[in-house]
Design a protein around this motif. Structure first.
Motif, PDB file in Angstrom:
ATOM      1  N   THR A  45     -33.310 119.112  -4.948  1.00 11.75           N
ATOM      2  CA  THR A  45     -34.401 118.257  -4.456  1.00 11.75           C
ATOM      3  C   THR A  45     -34.362 116.804  -4.937  1.00 11.75           C
ATOM      4  O   THR A  45     -35.259 116.032  -4.614  1.00 11.75           O
ATOM      5  N   ALA A  46     -33.336 116.407  -5.693  1.00 12.43           N
ATOM      6  CA  ALA A  46     -33.257 114.984  -6.072  1.00 12.43           C
ATOM      7  C   ALA A  46     -32.016 114.381  -5.429  1.00 12.43           C
ATOM      8  O   ALA A  46     -32.064 113.940  -4.282  1.00 12.43           O
ATOM      9  N   ASP A  47     -30.893 114.413  -6.115  1.00 15.96           N
ATOM     10  CA  ASP A  47     -29.692 113.791  -5.554  1.00 15.96           C
ATOM     11  C   ASP A  47     -29.314 114.398  -4.191  1.00 15.96           C
ATOM     12  O   ASP A  47     -28.852 113.696  -3.299  1.00 15.96           O
ATOM     13  N   PHE A  48     -29.511 115.686  -4.028  1.00 16.74           N
ATOM     14  CA  PHE A  48     -29.138 116.348  -2.765  1.00 16.74           C
ATOM     15  C   PHE A  48     -30.211 116.239  -1.670  1.00 16.74           C
ATOM     16  O   PHE A  48     -30.023 116.753  -0.558  1.00 16.74           O
ATOM     17  N   GLN A  49     -31.344 115.584  -1.999  1.00 14.13           N
ATOM     18  CA  GLN A  49     -32.354 115.163  -1.007  1.00 14.13           C
ATOM     19  C   GLN A  49     -32.951 116.276  -0.138  1.00 14.13           C
ATOM     20  O   GLN A  49     -33.292 116.050   1.032  1.00 14.13           O
ATOM     21  N   PHE A  50     -33.084 117.459  -0.677  1.00 15.77           N
ATOM     22  CA  PHE A  50     -33.669 118.564   0.097  1.00 15.77           C
ATOM     23  C   PHE A  50     -35.189 118.382   0.147  1.00 15.77           C
ATOM     24  O   PHE A  50     -35.816 117.999  -0.836  1.00 15.77           O
ATOM     25  N   GLU A  53     -41.333 120.271   0.357  1.00 13.19           N
ATOM     26  CA  GLU A  53     -42.217 121.350   0.863  1.00 13.19           C
ATOM     27  C   GLU A  53     -41.406 122.623   1.082  1.00 13.19           C
ATOM     28  O   GLU A  53     -41.797 123.710   0.657  1.00 13.19           O
ATOM     29  N   LYS A  54     -40.268 122.472   1.771  1.00  9.77           N
ATOM     30  CA  LYS A  54     -39.436 123.648   2.075  1.00  9.77           C
ATOM     31  C   LYS A  54     -38.887 124.259   0.779  1.00  9.77           C
ATOM     32  O   LYS A  54     -38.869 125.473   0.605  1.00  9.77           O
ATOM     33  N   ALA A  55     -38.449 123.392  -0.136  1.00 16.07           N
ATOM     34  CA  ALA A  55     -37.879 123.898  -1.397  1.00 16.07           C
ATOM     35  C   ALA A  55     -38.942 124.645  -2.201  1.00 16.07           C
ATOM     36  O   ALA A  55     -38.667 125.712  -2.767  1.00 16.07           O
ATOM     37  N   SER A  56     -40.165 124.120  -2.216  1.00 18.65           N
ATOM     38  CA  SER A  56     -41.208 124.785  -3.022  1.00 18.65           C
ATOM     39  C   SER A  56     -41.554 126.153  -2.431  1.00 18.65           C
ATOM     40  O   SER A  56     -41.797 127.104  -3.170  1.00 18.65           O
ATOM     41  N   ASP A  57     -41.556 126.261  -1.091  1.00 19.02           N
ATOM     42  CA  ASP A  57     -41.781 127.581  -0.467  1.00 19.02           C
ATOM     43  C   ASP A  57     -40.709 128.564  -0.930  1.00 19.02           C
ATOM     44  O   ASP A  57     -40.997 129.713  -1.265  1.00 19.02           O
ATOM     45  N   ILE A  58     -39.469 128.104  -0.935  1.00 22.36           N
ATOM     46  CA  ILE A  58     -38.348 128.993  -1.294  1.00 22.36           C
ATOM     47  C   ILE A  58     -38.410 129.386  -2.777  1.00 22.36           C
ATOM     48  O   ILE A  58     -38.213 130.546  -3.135  1.00 22.36           O
ATOM     49  N   ILE A  59     -38.727 128.426  -3.629  1.00 26.07           N
ATOM     50  CA  ILE A  59     -38.805 128.746  -5.070  1.00 26.07           C
ATOM     51  C   ILE A  59     -39.852 129.848  -5.297  1.00 26.07           C
ATOM     52  O   ILE A  59     -39.586 130.860  -5.959  1.00 26.07           O
ATOM     53  N   VAL A  60     -41.030 129.655  -4.702  1.00 24.86           N
ATOM     54  CA  VAL A  60     -42.115 130.622  -4.928  1.00 24.86           C
ATOM     55  C   VAL A  60     -41.760 131.987  -4.328  1.00 24.86           C
ATOM     56  O   VAL A  60     -41.985 133.031  -4.955  1.00 24.86           O
ATOM     57  N   SER A  84     -44.259 115.017 -11.298  1.00 22.45           N
ATOM     58  CA  SER A  84     -43.270 115.666 -10.434  1.00 22.45           C
ATOM     59  C   SER A  84     -43.931 116.364  -9.241  1.00 22.45           C
ATOM     60  O   SER A  84     -44.776 117.245  -9.402  1.00 22.45           O
ATOM     61  N   LYS A  85     -43.508 115.933  -8.035  1.00 25.01           N
ATOM     62  CA  LYS A  85     -44.095 116.499  -6.819  1.00 25.01           C
ATOM     63  C   LYS A  85     -43.716 117.979  -6.684  1.00 25.01           C
ATOM     64  O   LYS A  85     -44.535 118.815  -6.312  1.00 25.01           O
ATOM     65  N   ILE A  86     -42.475 118.284  -7.015  1.00 25.78           N
ATOM     66  CA  ILE A  86     -42.018 119.666  -6.836  1.00 25.78           C
ATOM     67  C   ILE A  86     -42.790 120.611  -7.777  1.00 25.78           C
ATOM     68  O   ILE A  86     -43.176 121.711  -7.394  1.00 25.78           O
ATOM     69  N   LEU A  87     -43.069 120.144  -9.012  1.00 23.41           N
ATOM     70  CA  LEU A  87     -43.832 120.998  -9.928  1.00 23.41           C
ATOM     71  C   LEU A  87     -45.234 121.250  -9.390  1.00 23.41           C
ATOM     72  O   LEU A  87     -45.730 122.383  -9.422  1.00 23.41           O
ATOM     73  N   SER A  88     -45.906 120.201  -8.869  1.00 19.57           N
ATOM     74  CA  SER A  88     -47.278 120.423  -8.360  1.00 19.57           C
ATOM     75  C   SER A  88     -47.272 121.343  -7.156  1.00 19.57           C
ATOM     76  O   SER A  88     -48.129 122.221  -7.037  1.00 19.57           O
ATOM     77  N   LEU A  89     -46.312 121.150  -6.247  1.00 18.50           N
ATOM     78  CA  LEU A  89     -46.260 122.018  -5.060  1.00 18.50           C
ATOM     79  C   LEU A  89     -46.060 123.469  -5.468  1.00 18.50           C
ATOM     80  O   LEU A  89     -46.739 124.369  -4.983  1.00 18.50           O
ATOM     81  N   VAL A  90     -45.123 123.682  -6.373  1.00 22.39           N
ATOM     82  CA  VAL A  90     -44.806 125.059  -6.788  1.00 22.39           C
ATOM     83  C   VAL A  90     -45.995 125.678  -7.532  1.00 22.39           C
ATOM     84  O   VAL A  90     -46.345 126.837  -7.291  1.00 22.39           O
ATOM     85  N   ARG A  91     -46.617 124.907  -8.417  1.00 16.46           N
ATOM     86  CA  ARG A  91     -47.790 125.421  -9.148  1.00 16.46           C
ATOM     87  C   ARG A  91     -48.869 125.892  -8.176  1.00 16.46           C
ATOM     88  O   ARG A  91     -49.403 126.984  -8.296  1.00 16.46           O
ATOM     89  N   CYS A 212     -31.982 126.015   4.346  1.00 16.61           N
ATOM     90  CA  CYS A 212     -32.921 126.969   3.726  1.00 16.61           C
ATOM     91  C   CYS A 212     -32.201 128.265   3.366  1.00 16.61           C
ATOM     92  O   CYS A 212     -32.447 128.842   2.302  1.00 16.61           O
ATOM     93  N   GLN A 213     -31.300 128.706   4.231  1.00 10.04           N
ATOM     94  CA  GLN A 213     -30.545 129.941   3.910  1.00 10.04           C
ATOM     95  C   GLN A 213     -29.746 129.743   2.619  1.00 10.04           C
ATOM     96  O   GLN A 213     -29.699 130.621   1.756  1.00 10.04           O
ATOM     97  N   ILE A 214     -29.118 128.580   2.515  1.00  9.97           N
ATOM     98  CA  ILE A 214     -28.286 128.329   1.323  1.00  9.97           C
ATOM     99  C   ILE A 214     -29.147 128.215   0.066  1.00  9.97           C
ATOM    100  O   ILE A 214     -28.798 128.740  -0.992  1.00  9.97           O
ATOM    101  N   LEU A 215     -30.302 127.560   0.192  1.00 11.47           N
ATOM    102  CA  LEU A 215     -31.158 127.435  -0.999  1.00 11.47           C
ATOM    103  C   LEU A 215     -31.702 128.812  -1.419  1.00 11.47           C
ATOM    104  O   LEU A 215     -31.791 129.118  -2.612  1.00 11.47           O
ATOM    105  N   GLN A 216     -32.026 129.649  -0.429  1.00 10.84           N
ATOM    106  CA  GLN A 216     -32.476 131.015  -0.759  1.00 10.84           C
ATOM    107  C   GLN A 216     -31.381 131.778  -1.495  1.00 10.84           C
ATOM    108  O   GLN A 216     -31.617 132.430  -2.517  1.00 10.84           O
ATOM    109  N   LYS A 217     -30.161 131.658  -0.985  1.00 11.40           N
ATOM    110  CA  LYS A 217     -29.027 132.344  -1.641  1.00 11.40           C
ATOM    111  C   LYS A 217     -28.812 131.811  -3.057  1.00 11.40           C
ATOM    112  O   LYS A 217     -28.481 132.552  -3.977  1.00 11.40           O
ATOM    113  N   ALA A 218     -28.989 130.496  -3.200  1.00 14.12           N
ATOM    114  CA  ALA A 218     -28.774 129.879  -4.520  1.00 14.12           C
ATOM    115  C   ALA A 218     -29.745 130.465  -5.549  1.00 14.12           C
ATOM    116  O   ALA A 218     -29.354 130.831  -6.664  1.00 14.12           O
TER     117      ALA A 218
END
Ligand code: AR6
Length: 231
Positions: A45-50, A53-60, A84-91, A212-218
């Motif tokens: 979600t930083a250098d790779f620019q993902f 919103e989508k990343a936080s859904d996948i993390i949770v 951090s936006k990603i931390l607030s979204l995930v929380r 999204c498929q790749i991030l889920q696999k990761a």
């Protein structure tokens, strides 16, 4: 130096101000009665620019899937800043899904200094790696390779030469590494996420179906790797 002291301050504040009932004071001090902890950054979600919103859904979603397999182990999503936006979204999304805060929480701090500056002992940390598994390149990858010293590069080469997007490799960290002696880290798990940045290799050109498929696999590979260490 200023950044370092700011980070340290943030990490300490997080410990002091932590409202999260799941983070017991013994967890923060790293008591041995607590289970093993995996600290991981938000992959891609930083250098790779993902998209965040989508990343936080996948993390949770992926955290929720692993909950039953964790036993007394815990997962912690880490980022450098309180804003951090990603931390607030995930929380927010984890709370909505009633994910057990004793087993999953977020933490503000440098992933290479979680114990020395944040008082949180995490025996396993994840790295948002590049496909060549090379040091440098900025972001959390550069921070982890710098903090671990040359031992990590050598140990990584023994496990794998490269990674395909969506995969992870578990690397036992030699006890001679400063990350082991100072922070108590026993393993680093390198994870390669999807890349949406046209200036980096294997860019998906905005294809979020694939992304999204790749991030889920990761995340699946990361959590399976962690479970293989602790089970
Ligand atoms: N501690 C905790 N979190 C951090 C730290 C740190 N020291 N440094 C960064 N983050 P990124 P990516 C957070 O860019 O998007 C590298 O150059 C950051 O705020 O490190 O997967 C590699 O070599 C963000 O939330 O990884 C690859 O080529 C998260 O870590 C490429 O970047 C991931 O940010 C990978 O890009």
């Amino acid at each position: 130096k200023e950044t370092a002291s700011l980070l340290s301050h943030n990490a300490r504040e997080e410990v002091k101000d932590c409202q999260d009932p799941g983070v017991s004071s013994s967890t923060r001090k790293g008591s041995s009665s607590d289970g093993p902890i995996l600290a991981f950054p938000s992959i891609s979600t930083a250098d790779f620019q993902f998209d965040h919103e989508k990343a936080s859904d996948i993390i949770v979603e992926k955290v929720e899937e692993s909950m039953d397999k964790l036993g007394n182990a815990k997962l912690v999503l880490v980022d450098l800043t309180r804003g951090s936006k990603i931390l607030s979204l995930v929380r927010a999304k984890a709370a909505q899904k009633n994910i057990n805060p004793k087993k999953f929480f977020t933490f503000v701090g440098d992933i290479t200094k979680l114990y020395s500056e944040g008082g949180l002992r995490c025996t396993v940390i994840a790295n948002a790696a590049n496909w060549r598994l090379k040091p440098g390149g900025g972001g959390v990858n550069a921070a982890i390779f710098n903090a671990a010293g040359p031992d990590l590069e050598v140990a990584t080469k023994e496990q794998a030469k490269s990674l395909v997007p969506g995969s992870a490799v578990v690397v036992p960290l030699p006890s001679t590494s400063p990350l082991s002696s100072k922070e108590g880290v026993t393993h680093v798990i390198h994870v390669l996420g999807p890349n949406m940045n046209p200036h980096r290799p294997n860019c998906l050109g905005g294809d979020y179906v694939k992304g999204c498929q790749i991030l889920q696999k990761a995340y699946t590979s990361l959590f399976e790797g962690f479970l293989s260490i602790v089970s």
